[in-house]
Design a protein around this motif. Structure first.
Motif, short mmCIF file in Angstrom:
data_model
loop_
_atom_site.label_atom_id
_atom_site.label_comp_id
_atom_site.label_asym_id
_atom_site.label_seq_id
_atom_site.Cartn_x
_atom_site.Cartn_y
_atom_site.Cartn_z
N UNK A 1 39.78 -18.11 -37.30
CA UNK A 1 39.28 -17.86 -35.95
C UNK A 1 37.76 -17.89 -35.86
N UNK A 2 37.09 -18.11 -36.97
CA UNK A 2 35.62 -18.15 -36.97
C UNK A 2 34.98 -16.79 -36.78
N UNK A 3 35.64 -15.74 -37.20
CA UNK A 3 35.13 -14.38 -37.03
C UNK A 3 34.45 -13.89 -38.30
N UNK A 4 33.41 -13.06 -38.17
CA UNK A 4 32.77 -12.50 -39.36
C UNK A 4 33.72 -11.56 -40.09
N UNK A 5 33.61 -11.54 -41.40
CA UNK A 5 34.53 -10.73 -42.20
C UNK A 5 33.76 -9.89 -43.21
N UNK A 6 34.14 -8.64 -43.32
CA UNK A 6 33.61 -7.76 -44.35
C UNK A 6 34.75 -6.92 -44.91
N UNK A 7 34.62 -6.53 -46.17
CA UNK A 7 35.58 -5.62 -46.79
C UNK A 7 34.80 -4.65 -47.66
N UNK A 8 35.22 -3.41 -47.68
CA UNK A 8 34.57 -2.40 -48.50
C UNK A 8 34.56 -2.85 -49.96
N UNK A 9 33.43 -2.70 -50.63
CA UNK A 9 33.31 -3.24 -51.97
C UNK A 9 34.21 -2.51 -52.97
N UNK A 10 34.50 -1.24 -52.75
CA UNK A 10 35.40 -0.54 -53.66
C UNK A 10 36.84 -1.04 -53.51
N UNK A 11 37.21 -1.42 -52.30
CA UNK A 11 38.51 -2.04 -52.08
C UNK A 11 38.56 -3.38 -52.83
N UNK A 12 37.48 -4.15 -52.72
CA UNK A 12 37.42 -5.44 -53.42
C UNK A 12 37.45 -5.25 -54.93
N UNK A 13 36.78 -4.21 -55.43
CA UNK A 13 36.80 -3.95 -56.87
C UNK A 13 38.22 -3.65 -57.34
N UNK A 14 38.96 -2.88 -56.57
CA UNK A 14 40.34 -2.57 -56.91
C UNK A 14 41.18 -3.85 -56.92
N UNK A 15 40.87 -4.76 -56.00
CA UNK A 15 41.57 -6.05 -55.96
C UNK A 15 41.23 -6.90 -57.18
N UNK A 16 39.98 -6.84 -57.63
CA UNK A 16 39.59 -7.56 -58.84
C UNK A 16 40.34 -7.01 -60.05
N UNK A 17 40.44 -5.70 -60.14
CA UNK A 17 41.20 -5.06 -61.21
C UNK A 17 42.64 -5.57 -61.21
N UNK A 18 43.25 -5.59 -60.03
CA UNK A 18 44.62 -6.06 -59.93
C UNK A 18 44.73 -7.51 -60.36
N UNK A 19 43.84 -8.36 -59.89
CA UNK A 19 43.93 -9.79 -60.19
C UNK A 19 43.80 -10.03 -61.68
N UNK A 20 42.82 -9.40 -62.29
CA UNK A 20 42.54 -9.63 -63.71
C UNK A 20 43.61 -9.08 -64.63
N UNK A 21 44.07 -7.86 -64.38
CA UNK A 21 44.90 -7.16 -65.34
C UNK A 21 46.39 -7.15 -65.00
N UNK A 22 46.73 -7.45 -63.75
CA UNK A 22 48.14 -7.39 -63.35
C UNK A 22 48.64 -8.74 -62.84
#
Length: 260
Positions: free
Chosen positions: A142-163
């Protein structure tokens, strides 16, 4: 910084769904979603809503595994012509039902997806990150600006890497062609200063391994804010958006082979 709490993950799923729904007013749901090739926004919304409802069902009914035959999340091709007025309330109802089921408690022998990974931890994390990544897909379309809390993103990185990485390896045969050649990829989150912001994907063995806080010689180094790194690994943002040194072709091949 660290892994999110159980409650924070459930709250994230609900809040991210709410943010998505709030952006749908007067939107044409037939628009294509470039980061989910072949899907319209209508189909993406159905996919996300069905994912929430699938896990709610297997948890509430105490299925021993997350029975994929009960999921409609990947059977969305026929959905078209729906409106935000229809899908917005349906999405919110589904994620709230999911949250309620999860808060009811999940024995470790219910809704198992990864053996040895407690279901409450796996599904709270999986649905939190499934939801915000798909909000990104919708906002990008939709061409909308996007932001996500960095601690939420860190938890997602943990999940991607280790799970998720072992799951991806089992599902993506192309990833096998990159193994056993001594390759490693290093990812630095530039919006954190601690050592735990550094991650390595080790492809030198027979299986890919995600490692945290391990200094190893690597073929390619990537530096970006943590959310950009996660979206890159999900195949949502191109490596060119980040600072990349070393074997850029390897990075492109890895991201294509490891798309989740």
């Amino acid at each position: 910084m660290g892994m999110l709490s159980y409650q924070r993950r459930l709250t994230t799923a609900v809040e991210e769904t709410s943010l998505l729904v709030s952006a749908l007013d007067d939107v044409d749901l037939s628009v294509p979603v470039p980061t989910c090739p072949g899907w319209t926004l209508n189909q993406l919304l159905r996919h996300l809503g069905f994912a929430h409802r699938w896990i709610e069902q297997v948890v509430r009914e105490r299925h021993p595994t997350a029975d994929k035959s009960l999921s409609r999340a990947h059977s969305v091709d026929g959905f078209a012509g729906e409106s935000a007025a229809e899908l917005g309330p349906w999405l919110m109802e589904g994620v709230e039902l999911f949250e309620k089921a999860m808060l009811g408690g999940i024995p470790d022998d219910v809704a198992v997806f990864v053996p040895g990974e407690p279901s409450h931890r796996f599904w709270s994390r999986r649905m939190a990150h499934e939801t915000w990544v798909h909000r990104y897909d919708a906002f990008h379309a939709l061409g909308l600006p996007f932001e996500i809390d960095r601690d939420v993103a860190w938890d997602a990185m943990y999940e991607w890497m280790l799970i998720l990485l072992p799951i991806i390896h089992a599902r993506r045969p192309a990833l096998g062609s990159l193994l056993g050649q001594g390759h490693r990829l290093r990812f630095f989150a530039t919006d954190y200063t601690s050592a735990s912001s550094r991650w390595t994907v080790d492809l030198s063995g027979d299986v890919p391994m995600g490692r945290r806080d391990v200094e190893m010689r690597c073929s390619v180094y990537v530096r970006a804010p943590i959310a950009d790194l996660v979206l890159m690994l999900y195949g949502r943002r191109r490596p060119a958006k980040s600072e990349v040194t070393g074997d850029k072709q390897l990075l492109r091949e890895f991201i294509e082979a490891a798309r989740f």
